[in-house]
Design an enzyme around this catalytic site. Structure first.
Site, PDB file in Angstrom:
ATOM      1  N   ASP A   1      -4.617  15.131   0.993  1.00 27.29           N
ATOM      2  CA  ASP A   1      -3.619  15.072  -0.086  1.00 27.29           C
ATOM      3  C   ASP A   1      -3.695  16.340  -0.933  1.00 27.29           C
ATOM      4  O   ASP A   1      -2.682  16.945  -1.283  1.00 27.29           O
ATOM      5  CB  ASP A   1      -3.917  13.885  -1.024  1.00 27.29           C
ATOM      6  CG  ASP A   1      -3.246  12.607  -0.541  1.00 27.29           C
ATOM      7  OD1 ASP A   1      -3.768  11.521  -0.872  1.00 27.29           O
ATOM      8  OD2 ASP A   1      -2.216  12.701   0.135  1.00 27.29           O
TER       9      ASP A   1
ATOM     10  N   HIS B   1     -10.523  -1.771   1.647  1.00 28.82           N
ATOM     11  CA  HIS B   1     -10.583  -2.736   2.749  1.00 28.82           C
ATOM     12  C   HIS B   1     -11.213  -2.163   4.014  1.00 28.82           C
ATOM     13  O   HIS B   1     -12.057  -2.803   4.630  1.00 28.82           O
ATOM     14  CB  HIS B   1      -9.191  -3.309   3.031  1.00 28.82           C
ATOM     15  CG  HIS B   1      -8.642  -4.113   1.894  1.00 28.82           C
ATOM     16  ND1 HIS B   1      -8.083  -3.541   0.794  1.00 28.82           N
ATOM     17  CD2 HIS B   1      -8.601  -5.449   1.683  1.00 28.82           C
ATOM     18  CE1 HIS B   1      -7.714  -4.488  -0.058  1.00 28.82           C
ATOM     19  NE2 HIS B   1      -8.011  -5.655   0.459  1.00 28.82           N
TER      20      HIS B   1
ATOM     21  N   SER C   1      -8.125   5.182  -2.978  1.00 29.57           N
ATOM     22  CA  SER C   1      -9.032   4.108  -2.584  1.00 29.57           C
ATOM     23  C   SER C   1      -9.037   3.920  -1.072  1.00 29.57           C
ATOM     24  O   SER C   1      -8.051   4.217  -0.416  1.00 29.57           O
ATOM     25  CB  SER C   1      -8.585   2.800  -3.229  1.00 29.57           C
ATOM     26  OG  SER C   1      -7.331   2.426  -2.704  1.00 29.57           O
ATOM     27  N   HIS C   2     -10.132   3.414  -0.573  1.00 28.69           N
ATOM     28  CA  HIS C   2     -10.214   3.023   0.833  1.00 28.69           C
ATOM     29  C   HIS C   2     -11.085   1.778   0.906  1.00 28.69           C
ATOM     30  O   HIS C   2     -12.077   1.733   1.627  1.00 28.69           O
ATOM     31  CB  HIS C   2     -10.780   4.171   1.677  1.00 28.69           C
ATOM     32  CG  HIS C   2     -10.015   4.384   2.952  1.00 28.69           C
ATOM     33  ND1 HIS C   2     -10.602   4.579   4.171  1.00 28.69           N
ATOM     34  CD2 HIS C   2      -8.683   4.418   3.187  1.00 28.69           C
ATOM     35  CE1 HIS C   2      -9.662   4.736   5.100  1.00 28.69           C
ATOM     36  NE2 HIS C   2      -8.504   4.640   4.518  1.00 28.69           N
TER      37      HIS C   2
ATOM     38  N   HIS D   1       0.815  -1.219   0.000  1.00 27.08           N
ATOM     39  CA  HIS D   1       0.000   0.000   0.000  1.00 27.08           C
ATOM     40  C   HIS D   1       0.848   1.268   0.000  1.00 27.08           C
ATOM     41  O   HIS D   1       0.526   2.236  -0.683  1.00 27.08           O
ATOM     42  CB  HIS D   1      -0.911  -0.030   1.223  1.00 27.08           C
ATOM     43  CG  HIS D   1      -1.975   1.003   1.230  1.00 27.08           C
ATOM     44  ND1 HIS D   1      -3.069   0.943   0.394  1.00 27.08           N
ATOM     45  CD2 HIS D   1      -2.119   2.137   1.945  1.00 27.08           C
ATOM     46  CE1 HIS D   1      -3.835   1.993   0.617  1.00 27.08           C
ATOM     47  NE2 HIS D   1      -3.281   2.733   1.552  1.00 27.08           N
TER      48      HIS D   1
END
Lengths: 730, 218, 84
Positions: free
Chosen positions: A110, A90, A87-88, A42
């Site tokens: 970010d 999980h 993305s998030h 990641h």
């Protein structure tokens, strides 16, 4: 410390050996934890970095490419925007509300870290089939999380997509994109000057997400995944809003020389990345960090993923100003360290060095992996399988079934939960092809769209990805904007499997080809691997975030029919066999097979240019991209959006009627326009080599498709079908 | 323009009011001096995160003393959305705002009917006029007890009603004034309806009326 | 079978961030209230249940908590049962 502790933290024996040789000794627990997060998939992109370098990243107007918090593009002279997707996945499976909320928080930070004010959000969501046992729970939780966080921080969520597909049953995908407006200067994550101080501000540090990065995102989810509970972070949008304002003030006043947000990998991540980029070192004093929990071990503090925190670098003379700005915004801020010339990330506890690791080893010189690739054996059978183009006796019923299907039905139940109007810039909001956001203080606007065709990539990752870029660009072009830049979120399964890695490589090849042909630089993005459960990976799902430029916001064109009497025309060429991987195939014939539709990138580009020209010359009342369900669905959607029916009066097509109405060829758009503008559009289309087919006209309260008719009211009822309502069997 | 931690509509409101000719000063919630303002605006957002109850913590902010004094001496106050919630918690308006009937956040264009043309906020409204304004809230359902409702109706304090009640508000109430008429609270966002390109210009009716009244009083 | 009254307190789990509690805690000094710390905010749910005995009532209410009233990922719960 056991000899195999590194394995529990996700490091291979080979990686451990490398660490020992880098340090010249065995790592201690804190150092091992730092390596485990920074070398996790990641954080390090070790499986993907080499392949990602094949994407085109340069272009006119690109001010900052991949490698920083977000890419920055100059939209019109003097106006620059930051644009990125993340993305998030999980965390959203484990705790949907907070997983999605903290996903929004992360991408917003970010953007803010680049010195850009976040001004728009979009989300691309994928869940299992609408009737699946957990789907309603996951979907409501995710939408609720994005809504509660995005609305509270005052950033409008203006578009996106929501797909229901069995492939994502146990692996929901939550990708969030953010657009920011650079207010004064572009800020970067750097620590250039030894002697500068490092300040941590925002929320206190607790045990949130300890091991989240390496443990959660770098390993597949198993049946006991809900036991990874303490890893999920809880978001606090109130603090985030204050962090945004404080950060932008620091940049506006030119107080700081470096800024980076904290996300995966905790404070360890910006510390090592900023030092590595600058070729310097950073020393962190753990006792200076404001903690939420008592008795935290050094490694816990270093890798904690508590939310809403930023790391700033500032000269000692100006450090008090940083603390003062934070104080006025009611934020905790502490000097937690300093920049050194050692090249090391050093962690100090009670005056003693508790960890010492070269920054480059953690951030920029991570050993990359060359994974094996292998074309799946089942692909040939899948390509030979029926593509779902069988005709049906009742095309009216087909149209209604498509409009009611979860993939095509109205997403109003989602986007009415999002504040899509704050900041007074939403010219075109959710429900169309792309959102159009007027830039603050400017006459210009940007058009934004997220698209990720997983079914097409399942059939052919290369073609599917090529089509994804074309689709996203076309959505933006339909509003009259010129496609200008791409951010991408690549959602794939386990990279240790050759099939997955093969599809990743192919998808990248497709993205690169489309972007090169259309002149679109990729300015950054995100890779999410390990989206698989019990050995079943999700469809290869590259989500493309397209940004387009509209020099005059008032020229934006929506999808809704506007006036009875307007004429209808189809721009582009229809291939009667383009059914593979499409909505008609899935909904009407329950099929997923064959090859994806054929794409000619030159025709695609010509269409985009025509749409921009027509919009600038104010020729069009509406323009709508053709995708799921082809021409019939596009006609219905434009009719429903405008509350006006239509009448197809053109000559019967030579091919079977269902092929004409439902084939899903790309590079096409449906336009409506005042009759007096038709000649000019025809001339412009001819000049650009874009076929134009008159279809009929807008008017009445039925969808009159020539061979059959559906009442507008009936279509509206079908379109309003909630995905979790009573199932309508077809 | 009062700004609490978590307020987020202040820049939109300021932009629009400045375009309509007013001078706007952003006032952080710890301030206790209104600097001679003619109108106090409590804009929308999520003051203090809406934690505990919407507006519950904000009403104790230092600035609210000055706002209360201003209101009690007849000064104009407008509370938009979260601002309306703060005014109710602070006791400057009667009643409370509850979770939407559909138990979901709602961001959508609606129509309201002007019910009282004599308030300082509705001077420019024409008889029978409906205004196209957006709502954006989770807790927009107006509620008060029977005797309060009777008072509101008797005194003409109900200023705006929804044409098609989106959130379950009692008697379709979208906005009310205090008994004296100088304090208005409304759930819809007039500042988001001041430009045709963005969907409607009807918000100008309310905001320009308010500025007219302030100029007359000055 | 007897009827019991159950009162459930649902609170954020230990170690989980509680932004509501933190925000309230920060606001209290402004009201002139000092010396208050560790504010945590949860919810209280009361219900009645028919059960064979107190133990049975507690067991079944706990099941309802684990499956619906509390989110076991981020919340813990405490059950009190009283005969009616």
């Amino acid at each position: 410390m056991t000899e195999t502790l590194h394995r529990d933290l996700g490091l291979t024996d080979g990686e451990h050996e490398l660490i020992v040789s880098i340090l010249g000794r065995l790592p201690n627990i804190t150092e091992l934890a730092m390596f485990s997060v920074m070398w996790s998939e990641h954080c390090s992109y070790k499986s993907s970095r080499a392949l990602l370098s094949t994407l085109p990243t340069e272009g006119e107007g690109v001010l900052v490419g991949p490698g920083e918090g977000a890419g920055v593009i100059e939209v019109v002279p003097g106006a620059a925007v930051a644009w990125k997707i993340e993305s998030h996945n999980h965390p959203s499976f484990v705790e949907p509300h907070n997983g999605a909320a903290t996903g929004v928080g992360g991408i917003v930070r970010d953007i803010t870290s680049m010195g850009a004010r976040p001004i728009a959000l979009l989300d691309s969501l994928r869940f299992g089939s609408a009737g699946g046992t957990r789907t309603a729970y996951l979907a409501s939780g995710v939408v609720g999380g994005i809504s509660s966080y995005g609305n509270a921080i005052g950033v409008p969520t203006v578009g996106g997509e929501c797909i229901f597909e069995p492939s994502y049953e146990n692996n929901p995908l939550v990708n969030v994109a953010c657009l920011g407006m650079v207010e004064t200067e572009i800020m970067r994550g750097r620590a250039d000057n030894p002697g500068d101080l490092v300040i941590l501000y925002g929320s206190a540090t607790g045990r949130d997400g300890i091991g989240g990065a390496s443990v959660l995102a770098s390993a597949e989810l198993g049946p006991d995944s809900s036991d990874k509970r303490p890893s999920v972070q809880v978001g606090d949008p109130l603090t985030e809003k204050l962090v945004i304002e404080a950060s932008l003030e620091l940049v506006a006043k030119s107080i700081i020389s470096g800024l980076q947000d904290l996300g995966a990998g905790g404070i360890c991540c910006p510390a090592s990345e900023m030092a590595a980029k600058s070729g310097t070192g950073i020393r962190i004093d753990l006792e200076a960090i404001h903690l939420r929990e008592a008795d935290m071990a050094p490694f816990e503090i270093m890798i904690s993923e508590s939310q809403e925190r930023m790391l700033a670098v500032v000269s000692p003379e100006r450090a008090p100003e940083v603390l003062e700005v934070c104080r006025t915004w009611e934020l905790e801020a502490r000097v937690v360290g300093e920049v050194t010339d050692s090249g090391l990330v050093e962690v100090v506890v009670s005056g003693e060095i508790a960890a010492s690791v070269p920054a480059a080893a953690l951030a920029s010189e991570v050993p990359l992996l060359k994974r094996e690739t292998g074309r799946p054996e089942w692909l040939d059978d899948l390509r030979a399988a029926p593509n779902g183009d069988d005709p049906h006796s009742d095309l009216g019923a087909c149209l209604l079934a498509l409009l009611a299907s979860p993939g095509e039905a109205s997403a109003r139940w989602i986007w009415e939960q999002y504040d899509h109007m704050i900041l007074l810039g939403t010219v075109l909001g959710p429900g169309g092809d792309a959102a159009v956001i007027r830039l603050p203080g400017s006459a210009a606007a940007v058009a934004l769209s997220l698209d990720g065709p997983g079914r097409l990539c399942h059939l052919d990752p290369y073609e599917g990805a090529r089509l994804a870029v074309a689709e996203a660009a076309r959505n933006v072009a339909c509003t009259g904007a010129r496609p200008a830049a791409v951010t991408n979120c690549l959602n794939f399964g386990n990279p240790e499997k050759p099939e997955v890695m093969w599809s990743f490589q192919e998808a990248l090849r497709g993205i690169a080809d489309s972007c090169s042909a259309l002149g679109l630089p990729v300015t950054g993005g995100n890779v999410s691997f390990y989206n698989e459960t019990l050995g079943r990976a999700v469809h290869p799902t590259p989500v493309i975030g397209m940004l387009g430029v509209l020099e005059d916001a008032t020229a934006a064109v929506g999808v809704a029919f506007r006036a009875g009497g307007d004429v209808l025309a189809l721009l582009g060429l229809t291939d009667p066999d383009d059914f593979g991987g499409g909505a008609y195939a899935a909904v009407i014939n329950g099929a997923l097979g064959g090859s994806p539709p054929h794409l000619d990138l030159e025709r695609e580009g010509a269409l985009h240019r025509l749409l921009a020209q027509a919009a600038a010359q104010r020729l069009l009342s509406s323009a709508h991209d053709l995708s799921g369900g082809g021409l019939a669905v596009a006609l219905a959607e434009s009719a429903l959006a405008g509350g006006l029916g239509f009448r197809l009066t053109a000559a019967e097509p030579v091919v079977e009627r269902h092929r004409w109405l439902f084939s899903e060829s790309p590079s096409r758009a449906l336009v409506s326009l005042a009759p007096e503008n038709l000649d000019r559009l025809r001339a412009a289309a001819a000049a650009l080599g874009v076929p134009m087919t008159p279809l009929g006209e807008v008017g009445g309260d039925t969808l009159d498709c020539g061979g059959f008719e559906v009442a507008l009211a009936e279509a509206a009822a079908a379109h309003a079908t909630h995905p979790f309502g009573p199932p309508t069997a077809f | 323009m009062v700004v609490f931690p978590g307020t987020n509509c202040e820049r939109d409101c300021a932009l629009v009011l400045e375009r309509l000719g007013a001078g706007v000063e952003l006032l952080w919630h710890t301030e206790s001096d209104l600097h001679g303002a003619d109108i106090v605006v409590l804009p929308g957002g999520f003051a203090h995160g809406d934690y505990l109850r919407t507006g519950a913590i904000a009403r104790f902010s230092p600035v609210m003393d000055a706002v209360t004094t201003h209101a009690r001496s007849g000064g104009l106050v407008i509370g938009i959305c979260n601002g309306f919630q703060v005014l109710c918690e602070a006791g400057l308006l009667p009643g409370a705002l509850r979770k939407n009937r559909g138990l979901s956040f709602l961001c959508r264009w609606i129509e309201v009917r002007v019910c009282n043309y004599g308030t300082p906020f509705t001077g420019r409204a024409e008889q029978g006029q409906t205004l196209r304004l957006p709502i954006n809230h989770f807790e927009g359902g107006y509620y008060c007890d029977e005797s309060t409702l009777a008072e509101l109706q008797e005194n003409g304090q109900v200023t705006l009603r929804y044409e098609d009640n989106p959130n379950g508000s009692l008697e379709d109430i979208a906005g009310i004034t205090n008994a004296a008429g100088n304090v208005l609270g409304l759930m819809p966002h007039p500042e988001r309806a001041c430009e045709a390109l963005l969907g409607s210009e009807d918000g100008v009716v309310l905001l320009a009326s308010m500025i007219d009244s302030a100029l007359q009083a000055a | 079978m007897s009827r019991y009254l159950a009162k459930v307190d649902v609170m954020p789990k230990d170690g989980i961030s509680d932004p509501q509690g933190q925000t309230i805690e920060r606001a209290l000094p402004a009201l002139g209230l000092q010396g208050i710390s560790s504010v945590r905010v949860g919810k209280s749910i009361s219900l009645q249940i028919d059960a064979a005995d107190e133990g049975d009532a507690r067991r079944r209410v706990s099941e309802v908590c684990a499956r619906l009233l509390a989110n076991p990922v981020i919340e813990s719960f405490h059950v009190v049962v009283l005969p009616l």
